[in-house]
Every structure is written in structure tokens, then in C-alpha cells.
Write a protein that holds these residues in place. Structure first.
Motif, short mmCIF file in Angstrom:
data_model
loop_
_atom_site.label_atom_id
_atom_site.label_comp_id
_atom_site.label_asym_id
_atom_site.label_seq_id
_atom_site.Cartn_x
_atom_site.Cartn_y
_atom_site.Cartn_z
N ASN A 103 0.78 -0.99 -0.04
CA ASN A 103 -0.51 -0.15 -0.08
C ASN A 103 0.64 1.20 0.09
O ASN A 103 2.09 1.74 -0.66
CB ASN A 103 -0.95 0.10 1.36
CG ASN A 103 -2.08 -1.27 1.12
OD1 ASN A 103 -2.22 -1.20 0.18
ND2 ASN A 103 -2.22 -1.53 2.63
N GLU A 104 0.60 2.36 0.78
CA GLU A 104 1.68 3.48 1.15
C GLU A 104 2.35 3.77 2.41
O GLU A 104 2.73 4.29 3.19
CB GLU A 104 0.03 4.33 1.49
CG GLU A 104 -0.71 4.84 -0.06
CD GLU A 104 0.46 5.27 -1.28
OE1 GLU A 104 0.89 5.83 -1.35
OE2 GLU A 104 -0.75 4.47 -2.61
N ILE A 114 9.56 -1.35 4.87
CA ILE A 114 8.73 -0.84 3.89
C ILE A 114 9.05 0.53 4.09
O ILE A 114 8.30 1.27 4.93
CB ILE A 114 7.15 -1.29 3.46
CG1 ILE A 114 7.41 -3.12 3.93
CG2 ILE A 114 6.83 -0.91 2.54
CD1 ILE A 114 6.05 -4.21 4.20
N PRO A 115 9.12 0.80 2.35
CA PRO A 115 9.52 0.74 1.79
C PRO A 115 10.82 0.16 1.67
O PRO A 115 11.59 0.24 2.84
CB PRO A 115 9.85 1.55 0.45
CG PRO A 115 9.09 2.82 1.11
CD PRO A 115 8.57 2.58 3.15
N HIS A 116 10.82 -1.17 1.10
CA HIS A 116 12.10 -2.37 1.02
C HIS A 116 13.79 -0.99 1.06
O HIS A 116 13.97 0.36 -0.01
CB HIS A 116 12.56 -2.88 -0.11
CG HIS A 116 13.66 -3.40 -0.25
ND1 HIS A 116 15.57 -3.38 0.16
CD2 HIS A 116 14.46 -4.82 0.52
CE1 HIS A 116 15.76 -4.04 -0.31
NE2 HIS A 116 14.90 -4.70 0.19
N PRO A 117 14.68 -0.80 2.01
CA PRO A 117 15.45 0.87 2.25
C PRO A 117 16.36 0.62 1.08
O PRO A 117 16.56 1.45 1.27
CB PRO A 117 16.08 0.28 3.66
CG PRO A 117 16.32 -1.66 3.63
CD PRO A 117 14.78 -1.81 2.89
N ARG A 118 16.43 -0.58 -0.12
CA ARG A 118 17.72 -0.26 -0.82
C ARG A 118 17.84 0.03 -2.27
O ARG A 118 17.69 0.11 -3.51
CB ARG A 118 18.46 -1.30 -0.70
CG ARG A 118 19.50 -0.64 0.47
CD ARG A 118 20.44 -1.96 0.85
NE ARG A 118 20.22 -3.24 0.96
CZ ARG A 118 19.64 -3.95 2.34
NH1 ARG A 118 19.80 -3.03 3.20
NH2 ARG A 118 18.87 -4.72 2.57
N PRO A 139 6.22 6.07 -0.49
CA PRO A 139 6.05 6.43 0.37
C PRO A 139 6.72 6.97 1.38
O PRO A 139 6.09 8.34 1.59
CB PRO A 139 5.41 5.28 0.99
CG PRO A 139 5.66 4.66 0.04
CD PRO A 139 6.41 4.91 -1.02
N ARG A 140 8.26 7.42 0.84
CA ARG A 140 8.91 7.97 2.06
C ARG A 140 8.88 9.56 1.88
O ARG A 140 9.31 10.48 2.29
CB ARG A 140 10.21 7.43 2.04
CG ARG A 140 10.36 5.79 3.17
CD ARG A 140 11.98 5.36 2.95
NE ARG A 140 11.96 5.24 1.45
CZ ARG A 140 12.27 4.21 0.84
NH1 ARG A 140 13.30 3.33 1.17
NH2 ARG A 140 12.53 3.84 -0.39
N THR A 141 9.05 9.87 0.10
CA THR A 141 9.65 10.88 -0.37
C THR A 141 8.83 11.42 -1.07
O THR A 141 8.93 12.87 -0.95
CB THR A 141 11.11 10.60 -1.02
OG1 THR A 141 10.52 9.85 -2.64
CG2 THR A 141 11.90 10.10 0.04
#
Length: 173
Positions: A103-104, A114-118, A139-141
């Protein structure tokens, strides 16, 4: 409620395509999962630990009733069933399943991020992900992943296209 998730799969030991097909088949057979799409297969050079064979990589899009941790458990179960051994970090493997997006969600626990860090630094993730959904947002940025993919295409080569999930799972090469 159905949740949308993207999972990256990779293999570089033995019959790489067969391991990916088996993993997708096992996901597809899971009652709590509805399969939506599978990307083309890409061959990529190893990242991190480079003294190993090239990988075949795909990304799948699915809907699931699983929570993120339940989905992680299913991915780990499939890796174990298909003989994955965790000996060298980023080392050779029969199959690797990583949850990229759910999802978000933007979550970090001891065993799951989540999201996968790399993922934003990995062309073998971004190229097939953009094939499935070129409009997906981090979703982070809150930035489009498509803005990153152009810098990450080096070493990621289209290996084979398939016309849908069934064609992928049942292909005999």
C-alpha cells in the motif's frame, strides 16, 4: 480489505528461471493472494558481493489479505521451500523474495522495512517495477520512482518477456 504489494524476486543458482517460476507459482496458489502482474525477466550483475553469477530478476504486483508481516512470513516460507541458504550477505541464492511496497505503508520493525530500504538504488528492482507501474510514488519521499530509474539502468538487461502470469509460470525453456 485487499492490500496492494510489490515483491522483487531474484535467483542466481541453478535453473534461475525455474526457481522464479516456482516461487511465483507458490505465491499464486496462496488463498490470501490475488496475482495481478509479473514483469519481464531481467538479467543483472550482482550487487554488494560481486564474486557470483548473474541474477535473473522480476517484480510481481499482487493483492493480498495478509498483513505485511504475514506476507513476509509467506515469502520466507517460499525461500526455505526452494532451498535458500543464508550463508554470505548478498551472496548466491536459489531465490530471494523482498517486499518492496505494501500500500502506501512506511514502516520499520526489527525484521521488516517498507518501502524496501535499498530499492531506490537498485536498477534490478526499479526497471521491472516501472514496467508494472510507471506512476508509483515512494511513500517516504513522495517522489516518483520513475525519476530514479534512468540512473539505475546500467547492468540491467531484458532477458525475456512473457504474456502474463500464466505464460510465465508455465513456460518451459
Amino acid at each position: 480489505m485487499m492490500n496492494v504489494a510489490y515483491i522483487s524476486l531474484g535467483s542466481n543458482i541453478g535453473n534461475r528461471l525455474e526457481f522464479l517460476q516456482e516461487a511465483v507459482g507458490l505465491l499464486k496458489e496462496t488463498q490470501q493472494i490475488e496475482f495481478l502482474k509479473v514483469s519481464s525477466v531481467y538479467e543483472t550483475a550482482p550487487v554488494g558481493y560481486v564474486d557470483q553469477a548473474a541474477f535473473l530478476n522480476i517484480v510481481v504486483e499482487l493483492k493480498t489479505l495478509f498483513t505485511p508481516h504475514e506476507l513476509l512470513g509467506k515469502c520466507n516460507e517460499i525461500e526455505d521451500l526452494l532451498g535458500r541458504k543464508r550463508i554470505v550477505r548478498w551472496g548466491p541464492r536459489t531465490v530471494d523474495l523482498d517486499i518492496l511496497l505494501y500500500n502506501e505503508e512506511n514502516m520499520k520493525t526489527e525484521d521488516l522495512i517498507i518501502p524496501h530500504p535499498r530499492m531506490a538504488e537498485r536498477g534490478f528492482v526499479l526497471v521491472p517495477l516501472m514496467e508494472l507501474n510507471p506512476n508509483i510514488i515512494d511513500p517516504r519521499t513522495k517522489q516518483a520512482f520513475s525519476n530514479l530509474v534512468h540512473d539505475q539502468k546500467e547492468g540491467v538487461h531484458l532477458w525475456r518477456k512473457f504474456d502474463g502470469v500464466d505464460a510465465f509460470v508455465h513456460f518451459e525453456g
